[in-house]
Design an enzyme around this catalytic site. Structure first.
Site, PDB file in Angstrom:
ATOM      1  N   HIS A 179       0.815  -1.221   0.000  1.00  0.00           N
ATOM      2  CA  HIS A 179       0.000   0.000   0.000  1.00  0.00           C
ATOM      3  C   HIS A 179       0.846   1.267   0.000  1.00  0.00           C
ATOM      4  O   HIS A 179       0.330   2.360  -0.215  1.00  0.00           O
ATOM      5  CB  HIS A 179      -0.921   0.011   1.230  1.00  0.00           C
ATOM      6  CG  HIS A 179      -1.979  -1.050   1.171  1.00  0.00           C
ATOM      7  ND1 HIS A 179      -3.311  -0.764   0.968  1.00  0.00           N
ATOM      8  CD2 HIS A 179      -1.907  -2.404   1.255  1.00  0.00           C
ATOM      9  CE1 HIS A 179      -4.003  -1.891   0.954  1.00  0.00           C
ATOM     10  NE2 HIS A 179      -3.177  -2.900   1.121  1.00  0.00           N
ATOM     11  N   ASP A 407       3.680   9.597  -0.719  1.00  0.00           N
ATOM     12  CA  ASP A 407       2.472   8.905  -0.277  1.00  0.00           C
ATOM     13  C   ASP A 407       2.153   7.816  -1.295  1.00  0.00           C
ATOM     14  O   ASP A 407       2.202   8.084  -2.501  1.00  0.00           O
ATOM     15  CB  ASP A 407       1.301   9.920  -0.214  1.00  0.00           C
ATOM     16  CG  ASP A 407       0.252   9.528   0.819  1.00  0.00           C
ATOM     17  OD1 ASP A 407       0.141   8.333   1.120  1.00  0.00           O
ATOM     18  OD2 ASP A 407      -0.456  10.428   1.304  1.00  0.00           O
TER      19      ASP A 407
HETATM   20  C1  G6P Z   1      -0.910   3.298   6.201  1.00  0.00           C
HETATM   21  C2  G6P Z   1      -0.433   1.874   5.985  1.00  0.00           C
HETATM   22  C3  G6P Z   1      -1.366   0.864   6.637  1.00  0.00           C
HETATM   23  C4  G6P Z   1      -1.609   1.253   8.074  1.00  0.00           C
HETATM   24  C5  G6P Z   1      -2.141   2.676   8.179  1.00  0.00           C
HETATM   25  C6  G6P Z   1      -2.373   3.136   9.628  1.00  0.00           C
HETATM   26  O1  G6P Z   1      -2.047   3.539   5.439  1.00  0.00           O
HETATM   27  O2  G6P Z   1      -0.285   1.600   4.610  1.00  0.00           O
HETATM   28  O3  G6P Z   1      -0.816  -0.436   6.577  1.00  0.00           O
HETATM   29  O4  G6P Z   1      -2.507   0.337   8.683  1.00  0.00           O
HETATM   30  O5  G6P Z   1      -1.203   3.539   7.575  1.00  0.00           O
HETATM   31  O6  G6P Z   1      -1.230   2.958  10.387  1.00  0.00           O
HETATM   32  P1  G6P Z   1      -1.180   2.007  11.670  1.00  0.00           P
HETATM   33  O7  G6P Z   1       0.256   1.927  12.024  1.00  0.00           O
HETATM   34  O8  G6P Z   1      -2.017   2.681  12.707  1.00  0.00           O
HETATM   35  O9  G6P Z   1      -1.773   0.673  11.292  1.00  0.00           O
END
Ligand code: G6P
Length: 521
Positions: A179, A407
């Site tokens: 992602h 991003d």
């Molecule tokens: C990004 C990453 C995700 C992640 C999200 C929130 O979008 O690509 O994998 O889940 O951030 O971050 P966190 O560390 O809270 O899961």
């Protein structure tokens, strides 16, 4: 769901009575959040994240399973069924949260993959923890996958899972989707474990990225580190007789023995655009938007930033540009208001703590310098908000500022376009966000160029209605036609030949057979 344990594939980790699934998602986070009420009773509710929406139809049609960390360190949560999805919580110990999640995932890989905006830390103990946790996720996937199942692994936290799973279960089809960006080799090559990660990813049949440039960077890393042949979107991986990745004895460009073909290309992720538009058309949401505008004193221009509080998002650059425009008198305080939603994120990681301090200091300075008793220059909100409130904010905003320094995609940009069914509003969008490849009629900016950013903000403020409308119409067309259903389908389409060659279920056919599927075709 299939309960027939795959014969001959039992390992010491298997529970013979464990249910088996034709579709298994492996992600660091579960699609549900644990909420504990005042009396200490825990329950679950759907997470607001985009991935959950993206996979919902596939999960529903296949009655699939989802393996993920429930957050925190509670380790006695039993698996359960949630609206037809089997939820398999993967506990992490306090040390693993520190070393695998906060450490290797978010203080090594995250900054490295975002072009070292912050310096990555390299610690061998963190790597050990990352390996251990990835091994555990892979073992659980091997337990849950039915014979010939499809396992879809997500994101940078779990890059070793495809390789480990391929070793254990050559019968399954494995997809991986990254992602976040994949960096250029000159940056990626810093990683002491660069070859292990590439090998881990190559356990998948299809490796998806957000942008064509990310897929290109990955292919170059494969060529440089392993000398495998990569042409177009396919990589030829030498294997042993039963399809496992070899450990390096035949790393030649033209292998003479058996090989596997791995697809590596871009599949830009999207949103449930129609759901956003529907919400925007709700009278109560429109009333809320009007209320937001009036609470701010109905200024001529409302600007909005919506981000996780992360150094990749360019919030500092945005505030700097805005502060200078006020200082230079190009923007008048009585005409303008900036709402900055900065949702809390990864708060125990030092770089994030520092960022929060810097941003809050800057917001305080700008408000102190330019605010009046009735009107502050910036409304700074350190909270997450439900989708409905976000839609009202998008409706209220004349300009949305997406100034990310790097991003993977940036879904805020797509959400703004989906919401503005009135074909109004201006999107200022960083060229370093994946969304810039698709939303070409946004005002594209280089956020490092503060003068350029200021000029672009002024262009947005002064843009005539007809031009705003032309641009928004083009962006909306793109977002509505390339929604998240199109994304998940195009990924599943790529997996189909692998599923069929292994005698597995063609998941795309299952999803397309459901009533109403044609609406999204
Ligand atoms: C990004 C990453 C995700 C992640 C999200 C929130 O979008 O690509 O994998 O889940 O951030 O971050 P966190 O560390 O809270 O899961």
């Amino acid at each position: 769901m299939s309960v027939d344990a795959a014969e001959g594939l039992m390992t010491e980790h298997d529970h013979p009575d464990h249910p088996r699934f034709d579709f298994v998602v492996v992600a660091n986070r579960l699609p549900v959040d644990r909420v504990v009420d005042g009396d200490g009773n825990a329950s679950w509710r759907t997470s607001p994240g985009g991935l959950v929406t993206a996979l919902e139809p596939v999960m529903r049609e296949t009655e699939g399973a989802w393996i993920g960390w429930p957050g925190g360190t509670v380790n006695d949560i039993e698996p359960f069924d949630y609206n037809g999805t089997w939820i398999e919580p993967m506990p992490l110990s306090a040390q693993e949260v520190e070393e695998y999640y906060e450490g290797f995932s978010n203080d090594t890989l995250w900054p490295l993959y975002h072009d070292v905006i912050a310096p990555p830390s390299y610690h061998r103990e963190w790597w050990d923890s990352y390996r251990t946790v990835n091994q555990r996720f892979a073992e659980r996937a091997a337990q849950l996958a039915a014979h010939g199942a499809t396992v879809w692994v997500h994101d940078y936290q779990l890059q070793l899972v495809p390789g480990i799973l391929r070793e254990m279960r050559p019968d399954v089809t494995i997809g991986f989707f990254n992602h976040i960006p994949f960096p250029a080799y000159g940056i990626y090559s810093q990683l002491p474990w660069r070859t292990q990660i590439i090998r881990g990813l190559l356990g998948a049949d299809v490796i998806g990225f957000q942008r064509a440039a990310d897929a290109g960077n990955f292919q170059r890393a494969v060529r440089r580190l392993l000398s495998y042949e990569a042409s177009g979107t396919t990589i030829t991986v030498p294997t042993d007789e039963d399809g496992k990745v070899t450990s390096g004895s035949r790393n030649t460009k033209r292998p003479s023995g058996p090989t596997r073909t791995v697809v590596a290309r871009h599949y830009p992720i999207s949103i449930d655009a129609l759901a956003y538009e529907r919400l925007a058309r709700e009278p109560r949401v429109q009333e809320r938007a009007a209320q937001i505008r009036s609470e701010l004193g109905n200024p001529r221009t409302i600007m909005l930033g919506v981000d996780r509080l992360d150094y990749t998002k360019g919030i500092r650059h945005r505030l700097k540009a805005y502060g200078e425009l006020l200082a230079e008198g190009r923007l008048q305080i009585e005409d303008v208001s900036l709402i900055q939603v900065a949702s809390p994120s990864r708060e125990r990681v030092e770089t994030y703590k520092q960022l929060r301090d810097e941003i809050e200091l800057t917001v305080g300075r700008i408000n102190g310098d330019f605010g009046t008793i009735g009107h502050s220059a910036i409304s700074y909100l350190h909270h997450g908000y439900p989708r409905e409130e976000m839609v009202a904010l998008f409706l209220a905003a004349d300009i949305v500022l997406v100034t990310a320094l790097r991003d993977g995609m940036n879904l805020v940009a797509k959400e703004y376009a989906a919401v503005r069914y009135d074909n109004d509003g201006v999107l200022v969008l960083s060229e370093f966000a994946g969304a810039a490849d698709e939303l070409k009629r946004a005002l594209l900016v280089n956020p490092h160029d503060i003068e350029g950013l200021k000029d672009t903000i002024m262009t947005a403020v002064e843009m005539p209605r007809a031009e705003r409308s032309r641009r928004m119409r083009a962006m909306r067309k793109r977002v509505m036609e390339h929604d998240v259903a199109v994304w998940s389908r195009s990924f599943l389409r790529e997996l189909s030949p692998y599923q069929l060659s292994r005698g597995g279920t063609d998941l795309l056919a299952v999803v397309e057979a459901r009533p109403g599927a044609a609406d999204h075709a």
